[in-house]
Design a protein around this motif. Structure first.
Motif, PDB file in Angstrom:
ATOM      1  N   ASP A   1       0.824  -1.211   0.000  1.00  0.00           N
ATOM      2  CA  ASP A   1       0.000   0.000   0.000  1.00  0.00           C
ATOM      3  C   ASP A   1       0.855   1.256   0.000  1.00  0.00           C
ATOM      4  OD1 ASP A   1      -2.366  -1.517   0.178  1.00  0.00           O
ATOM      5  OD2 ASP A   1      -2.192  -1.625   2.357  1.00  0.00           O
ATOM      6  N   SER A   2       0.181   2.374  -0.224  1.00  0.00           N
ATOM      7  CA  SER A   2       0.800   3.691  -0.146  1.00  0.00           C
ATOM      8  C   SER A   2       0.102   4.468   0.963  1.00  0.00           C
ATOM      9  CB  SER A   2       0.626   4.419  -1.479  1.00  0.00           C
ATOM     10  OG  SER A   2       0.851   5.794  -1.331  1.00  0.00           O
ATOM     11  N   PRO A   3       0.828   5.274   1.736  1.00  0.00           N
ATOM     12  CA  PRO A   3       0.196   6.037   2.819  1.00  0.00           C
ATOM     13  C   PRO A   3      -0.918   6.970   2.345  1.00  0.00           C
ATOM     14  CG  PRO A   3       2.583   6.209   2.957  1.00  0.00           C
ATOM     15  CD  PRO A   3       2.264   5.485   1.692  1.00  0.00           C
ATOM     16  N   VAL A   4      -0.825   7.436   1.097  1.00  0.00           N
ATOM     17  CA  VAL A   4      -1.841   8.357   0.571  1.00  0.00           C
ATOM     18  C   VAL A   4      -2.710   7.696  -0.484  1.00  0.00           C
ATOM     19  CG1 VAL A   4      -0.520  10.445   1.116  1.00  0.00           C
ATOM     20  CG2 VAL A   4      -0.236   9.353  -1.111  1.00  0.00           C
ATOM     21  N   GLY A   5      -2.555   6.390  -0.685  1.00  0.00           N
ATOM     22  CA  GLY A   5      -3.360   5.666  -1.653  1.00  0.00           C
ATOM     23  C   GLY A   5      -2.846   5.716  -3.077  1.00  0.00           C
ATOM     24  N   ASP A   6      -1.732   6.394  -3.306  1.00  0.00           N
ATOM     25  CA  ASP A   6      -1.168   6.542  -4.644  1.00  0.00           C
ATOM     26  C   ASP A   6       0.355   6.467  -4.548  1.00  0.00           C
ATOM     27  OD1 ASP A   6      -0.634   7.222  -7.305  1.00  0.00           O
ATOM     28  OD2 ASP A   6      -0.886   9.365  -6.927  1.00  0.00           O
TER      29      ASP A   6
END
Length: 131
Positions: free
Chosen positions: A36-41
């Motif tokens: 995953d990415s902390p900001v969703g991207d």
């Protein structure tokens, strides 16, 4: 010697790993991602972490001093950012070209082991083969 994908999969096997990426800090582009990415991207995260890495690698406060002049590789080994919910570990990778890449590992604060992550990322960075 692992390539990018294998390296990121090994990083994701660490306890508490939420996401991992190999990022070029000169361009801000992710060369590979996992989890995953902390900001969703992942691309946004790569660009933001590259800004932090670039600042640490280029500012005089962290650049090599007279005792380190001529030392091979990037002037910074790793950066650690602690948040309320996690850790971000950026490990600079020494390459045969300009050494402008780093591994970014995002760890859950509850389940992650920061010392183990630093130790393992060092080994992964040393064994990484960029193709």
């Amino acid at each position: 010697m692992p390539g990018i994908d294998e390296c990121l999969l090994e990083a994701m096997a660490l306890p508490g790993a939420r996401g991992a990426a190999l990022v070029d800090w000169s361009s801000g582009l992710a060369l590979g991602t996992a989890g995953d990415s902390p900001v969703g991207d992942h691309e946004t995260t790569a660009a933001e972490t590259a800004e932090l890495a670039r600042a640490a690698a280029e500012y005089e406060s962290f650049a090599p001093g007279p005792d380190d002049a001529g030392a091979p590789g990037p002037p910074v080994e790793d950066l650690i950012v602690t948040t309320r919910s996690g850790y971000h570990v950026l490990r600079f990778v020494e390459t045969s070209f300009d050494s402008s890449v780093f591994l970014h590992l995002w760890l859950d604060r509850t389940d992650g082991n920061l010392a183990l992550a630093r130790h393992r990322l060092r080994a992964l960075a040393e064994g990484l083969v960029l193709r």
